[in-house]
Scaffold this motif. Structure first.
Motif, PDB file in Angstrom:
ATOM      1  N   ILE A   1       6.064  40.408 -44.224  1.00  0.00           N
ATOM      2  CA  ILE A   1       7.469  40.310 -43.857  1.00  0.00           C
ATOM      3  C   ILE A   1       8.179  39.458 -44.899  1.00  0.00           C
ATOM      4  N   ALA A   2       9.501  39.538 -44.935  1.00  0.00           N
ATOM      5  CA  ALA A   2      10.268  38.846 -45.973  1.00  0.00           C
ATOM      6  C   ALA A   2      11.470  38.145 -45.370  1.00  0.00           C
ATOM      7  N   SER A   3      11.770  36.953 -45.897  1.00  0.00           N
ATOM      8  CA  SER A   3      12.859  36.137 -45.373  1.00  0.00           C
ATOM      9  C   SER A   3      13.647  35.510 -46.519  1.00  0.00           C
ATOM     10  N   PRO A   4      14.947  35.793 -46.628  1.00  0.00           N
ATOM     11  CA  PRO A   4      15.750  35.132 -47.670  1.00  0.00           C
ATOM     12  C   PRO A   4      15.877  33.642 -47.377  1.00  0.00           C
ATOM     13  N   VAL A   5      15.688  32.817 -48.409  1.00  0.00           N
ATOM     14  CA  VAL A   5      15.716  31.364 -48.221  1.00  0.00           C
ATOM     15  C   VAL A   5      16.550  30.704 -49.314  1.00  0.00           C
ATOM     16  N   GLY A   6      17.041  29.520 -48.975  1.00  0.00           N
ATOM     17  CA  GLY A   6      17.826  28.753 -49.929  1.00  0.00           C
ATOM     18  C   GLY A   6      17.031  27.601 -50.503  1.00  0.00           C
TER      19      GLY A   6
ATOM     20  N   SER B   1      -8.818  32.978 -33.501  1.00  0.00           N
ATOM     21  CA  SER B   1      -8.076  32.596 -34.716  1.00  0.00           C
ATOM     22  C   SER B   1      -8.486  33.372 -35.967  1.00  0.00           C
ATOM     23  N   PHE B   2      -8.699  34.678 -35.816  1.00  0.00           N
ATOM     24  CA  PHE B   2      -8.931  35.503 -36.999  1.00  0.00           C
ATOM     25  C   PHE B   2      -7.573  35.760 -37.661  1.00  0.00           C
ATOM     26  N   GLU B   3      -7.113  34.785 -38.461  1.00  0.00           N
ATOM     27  CA  GLU B   3      -5.795  34.894 -39.098  1.00  0.00           C
ATOM     28  C   GLU B   3      -5.737  34.063 -40.360  1.00  0.00           C
ATOM     29  N   CYS B   4      -5.184  34.665 -41.402  1.00  0.00           N
ATOM     30  CA  CYS B   4      -4.909  33.933 -42.642  1.00  0.00           C
ATOM     31  C   CYS B   4      -3.622  34.479 -43.233  1.00  0.00           C
ATOM     32  N   PHE B   5      -3.026  33.730 -44.153  1.00  0.00           N
ATOM     33  CA  PHE B   5      -1.725  34.155 -44.669  1.00  0.00           C
ATOM     34  C   PHE B   5      -1.494  33.612 -46.067  1.00  0.00           C
ATOM     35  N   GLU B   6      -0.391  34.025 -46.657  1.00  0.00           N
ATOM     36  CA  GLU B   6       0.040  33.542 -47.965  1.00  0.00           C
ATOM     37  C   GLU B   6       1.522  33.216 -47.934  1.00  0.00           C
ATOM     38  N   GLY B   7       1.959  32.440 -48.899  1.00  0.00           N
ATOM     39  CA  GLY B   7       3.377  32.158 -49.077  1.00  0.00           C
ATOM     40  C   GLY B   7       3.726  32.366 -50.538  1.00  0.00           C
ATOM     41  N   MET B   8       4.657  33.271 -50.822  1.00  0.00           N
ATOM     42  CA  MET B   8       5.068  33.560 -52.199  1.00  0.00           C
ATOM     43  C   MET B   8       6.534  33.974 -52.185  1.00  0.00           C
ATOM     44  N   LYS B   9       7.130  34.091 -53.358  1.00  0.00           N
ATOM     45  CA  LYS B   9       8.558  34.376 -53.410  1.00  0.00           C
ATOM     46  C   LYS B   9       8.899  35.420 -54.465  1.00  0.00           C
TER      47      LYS B   9
ATOM     48  N   SER C   1      15.841  32.584 -53.034  1.00  0.00           N
ATOM     49  CA  SER C   1      14.760  33.542 -53.267  1.00  0.00           C
ATOM     50  C   SER C   1      14.480  34.323 -51.993  1.00  0.00           C
ATOM     51  N   LEU C   2      13.559  35.268 -52.090  1.00  0.00           N
ATOM     52  CA  LEU C   2      13.093  36.009 -50.927  1.00  0.00           C
ATOM     53  C   LEU C   2      11.661  35.560 -50.666  1.00  0.00           C
ATOM     54  N   TYR C   3      11.474  34.843 -49.577  1.00  0.00           N
ATOM     55  CA  TYR C   3      10.143  34.341 -49.228  1.00  0.00           C
ATOM     56  C   TYR C   3       9.316  35.476 -48.639  1.00  0.00           C
ATOM     57  N   LEU C   4       8.114  35.681 -49.166  1.00  0.00           N
ATOM     58  CA  LEU C   4       7.223  36.743 -48.709  1.00  0.00           C
ATOM     59  C   LEU C   4       6.034  36.134 -47.966  1.00  0.00           C
ATOM     60  N   ARG C   5       5.697  36.710 -46.826  1.00  0.00           N
ATOM     61  CA  ARG C   5       4.622  36.176 -45.998  1.00  0.00           C
ATOM     62  C   ARG C   5       3.570  37.279 -45.733  1.00  0.00           C
ATOM     63  N   PRO C   6       2.618  37.476 -46.659  1.00  0.00           N
ATOM     64  CA  PRO C   6       1.484  38.348 -46.358  1.00  0.00           C
ATOM     65  C   PRO C   6       0.603  37.694 -45.296  1.00  0.00           C
ATOM     66  N   THR C   7       0.205  38.471 -44.304  1.00  0.00           N
ATOM     67  CA  THR C   7      -0.588  37.952 -43.190  1.00  0.00           C
ATOM     68  C   THR C   7      -1.695  38.940 -42.840  1.00  0.00           C
ATOM     69  N   MET C   8      -2.876  38.434 -42.570  1.00  0.00           N
ATOM     70  CA  MET C   8      -4.012  39.263 -42.154  1.00  0.00           C
ATOM     71  C   MET C   8      -4.499  38.766 -40.794  1.00  0.00           C
ATOM     72  N   ILE C   9      -4.655  39.698 -39.840  1.00  0.00           N
ATOM     73  CA  ILE C   9      -5.149  39.314 -38.514  1.00  0.00           C
ATOM     74  C   ILE C   9      -6.253  40.275 -38.061  1.00  0.00           C
TER      75      ILE C   9
END
Length: 416
Positions: free
Chosen positions: A212-217, A117-125, A185-193
């Motif tokens: 990666i980026a995902s458009p969201v409502g 489980s060497f993994e962390c992430f962020e959530g931003m827009k 918005s455009l949801y941005l998911r920075p991820t480190m593994i």
């Protein structure tokens, strides 16, 4: 041989003081060598090259995707044409940043992220304002938190400003996916593994940072919808000395089963309680706030749990607290980051002092709470039957979204 002689002897065993001293010195020297080895490794890693935006390589997609109509968007199901990725190794540091077509990752089955489980992430827009300018909301906070998370699990850190510069270029390239409407918005998911191919347990010798980026409502397409919670004590989200204050994937998977169990009993989410005192911590994957009239003075108070190591340092949480101190305190409110128990909440509700409660996070900004099930009783959180959100939840959502979409010029809104 020595053991048998000692067992057969009727005389007490007397250890040679010189041998004792020598043994202690050797153990001490071994500890010092290990300490110096760790320190030298950390110093060596600190000297490695950081992220360099000037070396960015861009390969554009030759098969652009169709843009999904805003009304058909489902959170986290649609992705843009490209992704940003940067590899790191313990010998070379951060390598060339690359924007490439969105694609699968190729990883060996022994890659350490799968096993330890060497993994962390962020959530931003990223948001688009009324004149088409793209904006980020407090991205420096996300960078600081991602660095804190990665450092905690022995993954590399980076210069946050340099990554933000790369995010600007990435978002600009895929800006056609950002819906130009309030609430979208455009949801941005920075991820480190960790990507080292090994079954050994230790600091990864290689890592991958990707976005990666995902458009969201809107989280609530038809307006606020207050939720019901189950106060949960049989499962624990975080504990002192743990990693509950870090944004690790390993913190989320164990919470799914309790959420499913709560859903079977008719509740939307868990309200995580901790310890025999049943301290209120978080709600689902969000920070928790309660607006309560003080028992002795009647003063209106916005209350949330303190950052004691079990609470995630949410960007929305921090924003709500800052706005409350700036705009609610002059109106006579008090703002507290202090521990409080489920019994405190229930007592306030029973005495008519609990005005409202809500969760706070990137996805929804705020999520109003109607009731909490605790010890077989329903604790009413102050919302009239005909309303779905309280005054503070609505004001906070309006203030924060006003900044995010550029309706209010504010230092928290970073133009791209």
């Amino acid at each position: 041989m020595v053991r048998s002689i000692l067992l057969q002897s009727s005389q007490p065993c007397i250890l040679n003081p010189r041998l004792l001293f020598t043994s202690r010195v050797l153990r001490h020297c071994h500890s010092l060598r290990r300490l110096y080895s760790i320190q030298s490794q950390e110093e060596a890693l600190a000297q490695l090259p950081d992220i360099d935006p000037s070396k960015l390589s861009i390969t554009k997609s030759t098969t652009p995707k169709q843009v999904t109509p805003p009304e058909e968007l489902v959170f986290g199901r649609t992705f843009t044409d490209h992704m940003l990725s940067i590899e790191w190794t313990a010998s070379q540091g951060w390598l060339t940043p690359r924007i490439t077509p969105y694609q699968n990752l190729s990883l060996d089955p022994a890659t350490c992220v799968f096993h330890y489980s060497f993994e962390c992430f962020e959530g931003m827009k990223a948001y688009k304002d009324t004149v088409g300018t793209i904006r980020l909301f407090r991205p420096n906070k996300n960078m600081a938190r991602l660095n804190n998370s990665s450092a905690r699990i022995a993954l590399p850190t980076f210069d946050g400003e340099r990554l933000i510069e790369l995010i600007r270029k990435f978002v600009t390239l895929d800006e056609r996916f950002i819906p130009a409407a309030r609430g979208y918005s455009l949801y941005l998911r920075p991820t480190m593994i960790g990507t080292q191919r090994t079954l050994g347990v230790g600091p990864p010798g290689s890592a991958l940072l990707y976005i990666i980026a995902s458009p969201v409502g809107p989280y609530y397409p038809t307006g606020f919808k207050a939720v019901s919670l189950e106060a949960t004590t049989y499962a624990v989200r975080a504990w002192p000395g743990g990693v509950g204050d870090k944004k690790l994937g390993a913190n989320y998977a164990p919470c799914i089963l309790p959420q499913l169990q709560a859903a079977k009993r008719g509740f939307h989410q868990n309200l995580w309680l901790f310890g025999e005192e049943e301290f209120v911590t978080e709600v689902g994957t969000m920070n928790f706030f309660a607006a309560i009239k003080d028992k002795h003075t009647g003063k209106k108070t916005l209350w949330t749990a303190p950052l004691d190591g079990t609470i995630l340092e949410g960007v929305t949480r921090d924003s709500i607290l800052d706005l409350a101190r700036e705009r609610l305190i002059p109106e006579g409110w008090d703002v507290r980051e202090e521990k409080f128990t489920m019994a405190n909440l229930a007592e306030a509700a029973g005495q008519g002092r609990l005005m409202e409660a809500f969760g706070a996070g990137t996805a929804a900004v705020v999520s109003p709470v109607r009731k909490i099930s605790w010890r077989g009783k329903a604790v009413d959180c102050g919302l009239p039957a005909e309303e779905e959100a309280g005054e503070i939840a609505k004001r906070m959502k309006g203030w924060i979204e006003g900044i995010q979409y550029g309706e209010e010029e504010h230092p928290w809104s970073w133009k791209i």
